[in-house]
Design a protein around this motif. Sequence first.
Motif, PDB file in Angstrom:
ATOM      1  N   PHE A  41       0.837  -1.202   0.000  1.00 40.97           N
ATOM      2  CA  PHE A  41       0.000   0.000   0.000  1.00 40.97           C
ATOM      3  C   PHE A  41       0.873   1.253   0.000  1.00 40.97           C
ATOM      4  CE2 PHE A  41      -3.526  -2.630   1.971  1.00 40.97           C
ATOM      5  CZ  PHE A  41      -4.355  -2.540   0.862  1.00 40.97           C
ATOM      6  N   ARG A  42       1.922   1.238   0.825  1.00 38.17           N
ATOM      7  CA  ARG A  42       2.821   2.392   0.915  1.00 38.17           C
ATOM      8  C   ARG A  42       3.558   2.609  -0.405  1.00 38.17           C
ATOM      9  NH1 ARG A  42       4.871   1.128   5.337  1.00 38.17           N
ATOM     10  NH2 ARG A  42       6.658  -0.061   4.595  1.00 38.17           N
ATOM     11  N   HIS A 149       3.215  11.422   8.657  1.00 39.23           N
ATOM     12  CA  HIS A 149       3.519  10.513   7.562  1.00 39.23           C
ATOM     13  C   HIS A 149       2.259   9.933   6.953  1.00 39.23           C
ATOM     14  CE1 HIS A 149       2.885   7.884  10.993  1.00 39.23           C
ATOM     15  NE2 HIS A 149       2.785   6.863  10.170  1.00 39.23           N
ATOM     16  N   ARG A 150       1.145  10.037   7.671  1.00 39.96           N
ATOM     17  CA  ARG A 150      -0.091   9.454   7.159  1.00 39.96           C
ATOM     18  C   ARG A 150      -0.790  10.394   6.184  1.00 39.96           C
ATOM     19  NH1 ARG A 150      -2.478   7.212  12.937  1.00 39.96           N
ATOM     20  NH2 ARG A 150      -0.905   5.619  13.284  1.00 39.96           N
ATOM     21  N   PHE A 151      -0.613  11.683   6.397  1.00 43.75           N
ATOM     22  CA  PHE A 151      -1.245  12.663   5.533  1.00 43.75           C
ATOM     23  C   PHE A 151      -0.157  13.580   4.974  1.00 43.75           C
ATOM     24  CE2 PHE A 151      -4.265  11.886   9.124  1.00 43.75           C
ATOM     25  CZ  PHE A 151      -5.152  11.084   8.422  1.00 43.75           C
ATOM     26  N   GLY A 152       0.605  13.081   4.026  1.00 43.78           N
ATOM     27  CA  GLY A 152       1.717  13.839   3.476  1.00 43.78           C
ATOM     28  C   GLY A 152       1.248  15.026   2.654  1.00 43.78           C
ATOM     29  N   PRO A 153       2.167  15.918   2.311  1.00 50.28           N
ATOM     30  CA  PRO A 153       1.801  17.127   1.564  1.00 50.28           C
ATOM     31  C   PRO A 153       1.189  16.841   0.203  1.00 50.28           C
ATOM     32  CG  PRO A 153       4.190  16.836   1.641  1.00 50.28           C
ATOM     33  CD  PRO A 153       3.602  15.854   2.617  1.00 50.28           C
ATOM     34  N   GLU A 154       1.485  15.664  -0.364  1.00 48.50           N
ATOM     35  CA  GLU A 154       0.964  15.355  -1.694  1.00 48.50           C
ATOM     36  C   GLU A 154      -0.555  15.166  -1.692  1.00 48.50           C
ATOM     37  OE1 GLU A 154       1.827  11.435   0.255  1.00 48.50           O
ATOM     38  OE2 GLU A 154       2.825  13.384   0.087  1.00 48.50           O
ATOM     39  N   VAL A 155      -1.155  14.900  -0.523  1.00 47.22           N
ATOM     40  CA  VAL A 155      -2.609  14.711  -0.465  1.00 47.22           C
ATOM     41  C   VAL A 155      -3.311  15.894   0.201  1.00 47.22           C
ATOM     42  CG1 VAL A 155      -2.506  12.185  -0.517  1.00 47.22           C
ATOM     43  CG2 VAL A 155      -2.407  13.363   1.685  1.00 47.22           C
ATOM     44  N   ASN A 156      -2.579  16.992   0.384  1.00 46.17           N
ATOM     45  CA  ASN A 156      -3.185  18.183   0.970  1.00 46.17           C
ATOM     46  C   ASN A 156      -4.238  18.766   0.031  1.00 46.17           C
ATOM     47  OD1 ASN A 156      -3.256  21.325   1.443  1.00 46.17           O
ATOM     48  ND2 ASN A 156      -2.491  20.400   3.336  1.00 46.17           N
ATOM     49  N   ILE A 157      -5.300  19.303   0.591  1.00 42.16           N
ATOM     50  CA  ILE A 157      -6.414  19.832  -0.202  1.00 42.16           C
ATOM     51  C   ILE A 157      -5.968  20.959  -1.140  1.00 42.16           C
ATOM     52  CG2 ILE A 157      -7.126  21.554   1.500  1.00 42.16           C
ATOM     53  CD1 ILE A 157     -10.047  20.762   0.837  1.00 42.16           C
ATOM     54  N   LEU A 158      -4.846  21.614  -0.821  1.00 43.76           N
ATOM     55  CA  LEU A 158      -4.336  22.675  -1.687  1.00 43.76           C
ATOM     56  C   LEU A 158      -3.923  22.150  -3.054  1.00 43.76           C
ATOM     57  CD1 LEU A 158      -2.178  24.726   0.854  1.00 43.76           C
ATOM     58  CD2 LEU A 158      -4.486  25.233   0.024  1.00 43.76           C
ATOM     59  N   TRP A 243      -6.469   5.467   4.404  1.00 46.50           N
ATOM     60  CA  TRP A 243      -6.848   5.923   3.066  1.00 46.50           C
ATOM     61  C   TRP A 243      -6.084   5.226   1.939  1.00 46.50           C
ATOM     62  CZ3 TRP A 243      -3.153   8.185   0.009  1.00 46.50           C
ATOM     63  CH2 TRP A 243      -2.031   8.698   0.643  1.00 46.50           C
ATOM     64  N   PRO A 244      -4.810   4.781   2.126  1.00 49.34           N
ATOM     65  CA  PRO A 244      -4.176   4.058   1.017  1.00 49.34           C
ATOM     66  C   PRO A 244      -4.921   2.764   0.672  1.00 49.34           C
ATOM     67  CG  PRO A 244      -2.519   4.810   2.578  1.00 49.34           C
ATOM     68  CD  PRO A 244      -3.850   5.000   3.238  1.00 49.34           C
ATOM     69  N   TYR A 245      -5.496   2.141   1.683  1.00 47.83           N
ATOM     70  CA  TYR A 245      -6.284   0.913   1.463  1.00 47.83           C
ATOM     71  C   TYR A 245      -7.512   1.232   0.615  1.00 47.83           C
ATOM     72  CZ  TYR A 245      -9.325  -3.043   2.714  1.00 47.83           C
ATOM     73  OH  TYR A 245     -10.176  -4.114   2.671  1.00 47.83           O
ATOM     74  N   LEU A 246      -8.180   2.340   0.939  1.00 47.84           N
ATOM     75  CA  LEU A 246      -9.340   2.774   0.161  1.00 47.84           C
ATOM     76  C   LEU A 246      -8.932   3.131  -1.259  1.00 47.84           C
ATOM     77  CD1 LEU A 246     -12.321   3.852  -0.053  1.00 47.84           C
ATOM     78  CD2 LEU A 246     -11.410   6.056   0.700  1.00 47.84           C
ATOM     79  N   GLN A 247      -7.851   3.888  -1.397  1.00 49.09           N
ATOM     80  CA  GLN A 247      -7.400   4.333  -2.711  1.00 49.09           C
ATOM     81  C   GLN A 247      -7.037   3.145  -3.589  1.00 49.09           C
ATOM     82  OE1 GLN A 247      -5.171   8.103  -3.073  1.00 49.09           O
ATOM     83  NE2 GLN A 247      -3.512   6.867  -3.870  1.00 49.09           N
ATOM     84  N   ALA A 248      -6.373   2.154  -3.008  1.00 50.16           N
ATOM     85  CA  ALA A 248      -6.021   0.957  -3.772  1.00 50.16           C
ATOM     86  C   ALA A 248      -7.258   0.146  -4.124  1.00 50.16           C
ATOM     87  CB  ALA A 248      -5.043   0.095  -2.966  1.00 50.16           C
ATOM     88  N   GLY A 249      -8.287   0.207  -3.264  1.00 48.85           N
ATOM     89  CA  GLY A 249      -9.494  -0.593  -3.477  1.00 48.85           C
ATOM     90  C   GLY A 249     -10.396  -0.068  -4.569  1.00 48.85           C
ATOM     91  N   GLY A 251      -9.451   3.018  -6.595  1.00 42.05           N
ATOM     92  CA  GLY A 251      -8.742   3.820  -7.578  1.00 42.05           C
ATOM     93  C   GLY A 251      -9.081   5.301  -7.565  1.00 42.05           C
ATOM     94  N   ALA A 252      -9.653   5.796  -6.455  1.00 42.52           N
ATOM     95  CA  ALA A 252     -10.008   7.212  -6.362  1.00 42.52           C
ATOM     96  C   ALA A 252      -8.890   7.998  -5.680  1.00 42.52           C
ATOM     97  CB  ALA A 252     -11.309   7.380  -5.578  1.00 42.52           C
ATOM     98  N   HIS A 253      -8.739   9.257  -6.060  1.00 45.78           N
ATOM     99  CA  HIS A 253      -7.803  10.137  -5.369  1.00 45.78           C
ATOM    100  C   HIS A 253      -8.360  10.483  -3.988  1.00 45.78           C
ATOM    101  CE1 HIS A 253      -4.950  10.940  -8.590  1.00 45.78           C
ATOM    102  NE2 HIS A 253      -5.969  10.989  -9.418  1.00 45.78           N
ATOM    103  N   THR A 254      -7.467  10.756  -3.040  1.00 49.59           N
ATOM    104  CA  THR A 254      -7.896  11.186  -1.713  1.00 49.59           C
ATOM    105  C   THR A 254      -7.216  12.505  -1.383  1.00 49.59           C
ATOM    106  OG1 THR A 254      -6.168   9.747  -0.809  1.00 49.59           O
ATOM    107  CG2 THR A 254      -8.421   8.922  -0.737  1.00 49.59           C
ATOM    108  N   TRP A 255      -7.985  13.416  -0.769  1.00 44.27           N
ATOM    109  CA  TRP A 255      -7.471  14.724  -0.370  1.00 44.27           C
ATOM    110  C   TRP A 255      -7.811  14.949   1.091  1.00 44.27           C
ATOM    111  CZ3 TRP A 255      -4.591  16.051  -4.284  1.00 44.27           C
ATOM    112  CH2 TRP A 255      -4.982  15.704  -5.583  1.00 44.27           C
TER     113      TRP A 255
END
Length: 329
Positions: A41-42, A149-158, A243-249, A251-255
């Motif tokens: 997942f990571r 580490h769970r909510f890195g900058p790449e998934v920030n709502i910005l 959320w990585p489990y959901l995203q892998a399940g 295929g949706a982006h998470t913010w």
Amino acid sequence: MERTYSQIDMDERRKIARWTTAGISATVIAEKLGRHRSTIFRELRRNAFEDHAMQDLNGYYCVTAHEMARDRRAKLRKLARFSELRQAVIEQIMHGWSPQQIAGRLQVEGQKLCVSHETIYKFAYSSDGQAMKLWRHLPEHRARRRHGHRFGPEVNILNRPEAVAERKQFGHWECDLIQFRKKFGKANVTSLIERVSRFAVLLRNNDRQSKPIMDKLIGVFQCLPHLARRSITFDRGTEFTDWPYLQAGIGAHTWFCDPQSPWQKGTVENTNRRARKWLSREVNPLSITESDLVEICNRLNSTPRKCLGYKTPAEVFRQKVLAQIRRTG
């Protein structure tokens, strides 16, 4: 078979890419490689290619993933290889500078050697950093890093595309938990809202464990065409850390909203206030049945809304889903 090393190599990345393209789940891939599923997942979360301008190209590619992982390790090694940089970072941490301030100042000064604030955090919580108790000087003063580490900058709502923020595209959702009085325990209700249609889905949970909550979301989204489940926006509650489990399940982006900024997902917050008419804090959530929640959703989704030109959420949602099916059919 037990592995004798921790880093994923190129051969494994080729297999991950091939199996992912074939639709094999991350859990099954982990079993095939003899890895823990969290490792896969990571890997998929951190080393997948993303281009918001050309989203059709998004995905996991072995060569790109290998380069991303190599670059990340090289950044972290800077603090091990360059003693002057390492000592400067240590001194600034001990003077009370935050990792963001340290990284930002290095750039302002035009230093040839710069590191990101995330690299500094990782160094502070590494075995070397722990030996020096650097965590005592960080803004959070925590011996263990909590959620950075769970909510890195790449998934920030910005980083969420403009089409999502301005409701120009169907299939983007917001998610939250409706809470009740502490005397009733940890049971709660997940509220899920599509941003364009304001269509609502409510699901009951017996506790706040993240994976069961994500499993229920996967069950809902799997019934929809892919373009009707493009992304989901959450807050930073512990119930959403899987959320990585959901995203892998699905295929949706998470913010994720900024910390303590629930207003950034105002659509679901507004719907929660409407749902409180039937789900007050004084209600025992364990007494709420699935049929109760279906009835509440029917009431919410059949009420005309001014923002929809006095159409109902159910009417708009049905129209949008059928349009997506016709487009891909």
